[in-house]
Write a protein that holds these residues in place. Sequence first.
Motif, mmCIF file in Angstrom:
data_model
loop_
_atom_site.group_PDB
_atom_site.id
_atom_site.type_symbol
_atom_site.label_atom_id
_atom_site.label_comp_id
_atom_site.label_asym_id
_atom_site.label_seq_id
_atom_site.Cartn_x
_atom_site.Cartn_y
_atom_site.Cartn_z
ATOM 1 N N LEU A 122 0.813 -1.221 0.000
ATOM 2 C CA LEU A 122 0.000 0.000 0.000
ATOM 3 C C LEU A 122 0.846 1.270 0.000
ATOM 4 O O LEU A 122 0.310 2.376 -0.034
ATOM 5 N N MET A 123 2.169 1.127 0.037
ATOM 6 C CA MET A 123 3.061 2.294 0.075
ATOM 7 C C MET A 123 3.583 2.612 -1.324
ATOM 8 O O MET A 123 3.934 1.707 -2.077
ATOM 9 N N SER A 124 3.651 3.884 -1.665
ATOM 10 C CA SER A 124 4.136 4.280 -2.990
ATOM 11 C C SER A 124 5.652 4.443 -3.026
ATOM 12 O O SER A 124 6.264 4.381 -4.090
ATOM 13 N N THR A 125 6.268 4.663 -1.865
ATOM 14 C CA THR A 125 7.726 4.746 -1.771
ATOM 15 C C THR A 125 8.171 3.914 -0.569
ATOM 16 O O THR A 125 7.527 3.930 0.478
ATOM 17 N N VAL A 126 9.263 3.182 -0.739
ATOM 18 C CA VAL A 126 9.793 2.341 0.340
ATOM 19 C C VAL A 126 11.314 2.442 0.350
ATOM 20 O O VAL A 126 11.928 2.812 -0.650
ATOM 21 N N THR A 127 11.907 2.116 1.508
ATOM 22 C CA THR A 127 13.359 2.170 1.656
ATOM 23 C C THR A 127 13.866 0.888 2.293
ATOM 24 O O THR A 127 13.303 0.421 3.282
ATOM 25 N N ILE A 128 14.931 0.342 1.722
ATOM 26 C CA ILE A 128 15.686 -0.750 2.321
ATOM 27 C C ILE A 128 16.997 -0.130 2.784
ATOM 28 O O ILE A 128 17.677 0.543 2.005
ATOM 29 N N GLU A 129 17.337 -0.338 4.056
ATOM 30 C CA GLU A 129 18.576 0.209 4.606
ATOM 31 C C GLU A 129 19.532 -0.923 4.956
ATOM 32 O O GLU A 129 19.097 -2.055 5.209
ATOM 33 N N PHE A 130 20.825 -0.605 4.993
ATOM 34 C CA PHE A 130 21.824 -1.594 5.381
ATOM 35 C C PHE A 130 23.042 -0.886 5.927
ATOM 36 O O PHE A 130 23.212 0.321 5.764
ATOM 37 N N GLY A 131 23.915 -1.659 6.595
ATOM 38 C CA GLY A 131 25.122 -1.097 7.183
ATOM 39 C C GLY A 131 24.795 -0.218 8.379
ATOM 40 O O GLY A 131 23.662 -0.167 8.857
ATOM 41 N N GLY A 132 25.776 0.484 8.890
ATOM 42 C CA GLY A 132 25.571 1.366 10.037
ATOM 43 C C GLY A 132 24.973 0.605 11.210
ATOM 44 O O GLY A 132 25.470 -0.450 11.590
ATOM 45 N N VAL A 133 23.881 1.113 11.774
ATOM 46 C CA VAL A 133 23.237 0.464 12.920
ATOM 47 C C VAL A 133 22.671 -0.905 12.551
ATOM 48 O O VAL A 133 22.387 -1.722 13.416
ATOM 49 N N HIS A 134 22.480 -1.167 11.258
ATOM 50 C CA HIS A 134 21.927 -2.440 10.806
ATOM 51 C C HIS A 134 23.007 -3.504 10.588
ATOM 52 O O HIS A 134 22.683 -4.659 10.310
ATOM 53 N N GLY A 135 24.279 -3.096 10.679
ATOM 54 C CA GLY A 135 25.365 -4.049 10.478
ATOM 55 C C GLY A 135 25.309 -4.663 9.099
ATOM 56 O O GLY A 135 25.003 -4.007 8.113
ATOM 57 N N SER A 136 25.594 -5.952 9.037
ATOM 58 C CA SER A 136 25.579 -6.671 7.757
ATOM 59 C C SER A 136 24.204 -7.296 7.526
ATOM 60 O O SER A 136 24.062 -8.511 7.377
ATOM 61 N N ASN A 137 23.186 -6.440 7.511
ATOM 62 C CA ASN A 137 21.806 -6.875 7.297
ATOM 63 C C ASN A 137 21.080 -5.865 6.432
ATOM 64 O O ASN A 137 21.374 -4.667 6.483
ATOM 65 N N TYR A 138 20.112 -6.350 5.659
ATOM 66 C CA TYR A 138 19.183 -5.480 4.941
ATOM 67 C C TYR A 138 17.928 -5.360 5.801
ATOM 68 O O TYR A 138 17.440 -6.356 6.335
ATOM 69 N N VAL A 139 17.411 -4.149 5.935
ATOM 70 C CA VAL A 139 16.208 -3.908 6.733
ATOM 71 C C VAL A 139 15.230 -3.098 5.912
ATOM 72 O O VAL A 139 15.528 -1.950 5.575
ATOM 73 N N PRO A 140 14.078 -3.685 5.536
ATOM 74 C CA PRO A 140 13.704 -5.081 5.734
ATOM 75 C C PRO A 140 14.440 -5.990 4.755
ATOM 76 O O PRO A 140 14.837 -5.568 3.676
ATOM 77 N N ARG A 141 14.557 -7.238 5.134
ATOM 78 C CA ARG A 141 15.269 -8.225 4.312
ATOM 79 C C ARG A 141 14.370 -8.793 3.222
ATOM 80 O O ARG A 141 14.814 -9.011 2.097
ATOM 81 N N CYS A 142 13.134 -9.084 3.570
ATOM 82 C CA CYS A 142 12.164 -9.689 2.647
ATOM 83 C C CYS A 142 11.000 -8.715 2.517
ATOM 84 O O CYS A 142 10.345 -8.405 3.512
ATOM 85 N N LEU A 143 10.752 -8.233 1.310
ATOM 86 C CA LEU A 143 9.798 -7.140 1.127
ATOM 87 C C LEU A 143 8.888 -7.404 -0.059
ATOM 88 O O LEU A 143 9.355 -7.783 -1.130
ATOM 89 N N LYS A 144 7.589 -7.183 0.145
ATOM 90 C CA LYS A 144 6.600 -7.281 -0.931
ATOM 91 C C LYS A 144 6.044 -5.888 -1.179
ATOM 92 O O LYS A 144 5.591 -5.211 -0.252
ATOM 93 N N VAL A 145 6.101 -5.447 -2.452
ATOM 94 C CA VAL A 145 5.613 -4.124 -2.842
ATOM 95 C C VAL A 145 4.761 -4.259 -4.099
ATOM 96 O O VAL A 145 4.791 -5.281 -4.775
ATOM 97 N N SER A 146 4.034 -3.204 -4.410
ATOM 98 C CA SER A 146 3.224 -3.174 -5.626
ATOM 99 C C SER A 146 4.016 -2.607 -6.789
ATOM 100 O O SER A 146 4.900 -1.761 -6.603
ATOM 101 N N GLN A 147 3.675 -3.077 -7.971
ATOM 102 C CA GLN A 147 4.241 -2.524 -9.206
ATOM 103 C C GLN A 147 3.995 -1.013 -9.201
ATOM 104 O O GLN A 147 2.925 -0.555 -8.823
ATOM 105 N N GLY A 148 4.995 -0.236 -9.590
ATOM 106 C CA GLY A 148 4.885 1.218 -9.601
ATOM 107 C C GLY A 148 5.492 1.879 -8.377
ATOM 108 O O GLY A 148 5.620 3.099 -8.326
ATOM 109 N N THR A 149 5.897 1.101 -7.388
ATOM 110 C CA THR A 149 6.514 1.629 -6.171
ATOM 111 C C THR A 149 7.898 2.175 -6.492
ATOM 112 O O THR A 149 8.600 1.662 -7.352
ATOM 113 N N GLU A 150 8.296 3.223 -5.781
ATOM 114 C CA GLU A 150 9.657 3.751 -5.892
ATOM 115 C C GLU A 150 10.463 3.214 -4.710
ATOM 116 O O GLU A 150 10.090 3.414 -3.556
ATOM 117 N N LEU A 151 11.546 2.507 -5.005
ATOM 118 C CA LEU A 151 12.402 1.890 -3.996
ATOM 119 C C LEU A 151 13.678 2.693 -3.833
ATOM 120 O O LEU A 151 14.350 3.003 -4.823
#
Length: 122
Positions: free
Chosen positions: A24-53
């Motif tokens: 339901l979100m039109s823009t989303v962010t995946i972050e990594f490094g820094g406070v997240h260390g060697s992880n992607y946050v979120p790691r597993c993500l479902k979005v709609s076609q047309g979303t800006e990542l």
Amino acid sequence: MCHGSVCVAEVNGCDLDNALDWTLMSTVTIEFGGVHGSNYVPRCLKVSQGTELTISGSFSGHPLQGGVVENGTRVPATTGPFANVTNSGTSRIISLNFTGTYPYYCVPHALGGMTGALFIVP
């Protein structure tokens, strides 16, 4: 794993059932490094076609590559939004005007579990 007529196997430890649903979100962010260390946050993500990542973190320390990690082997993607390695800068913006399953990993940390997947649905 099947949802209606669409079947998707687990990829990089992710599937549609365990993916964070941000369809339901039109823009989303995946972050990594820094406070997240060697992880992607979120790691597993479902979005709609047309979303800006936006993918945000230090690509020089955590180069992003599309593809899967299977049986201790990194298998790079040849197509998709992550097919080309991103190894510089701190932000990448991708318009997701397509559908599909797109796994990705950090080149030096993939075997340590720094992997993820993006599920883009209509």
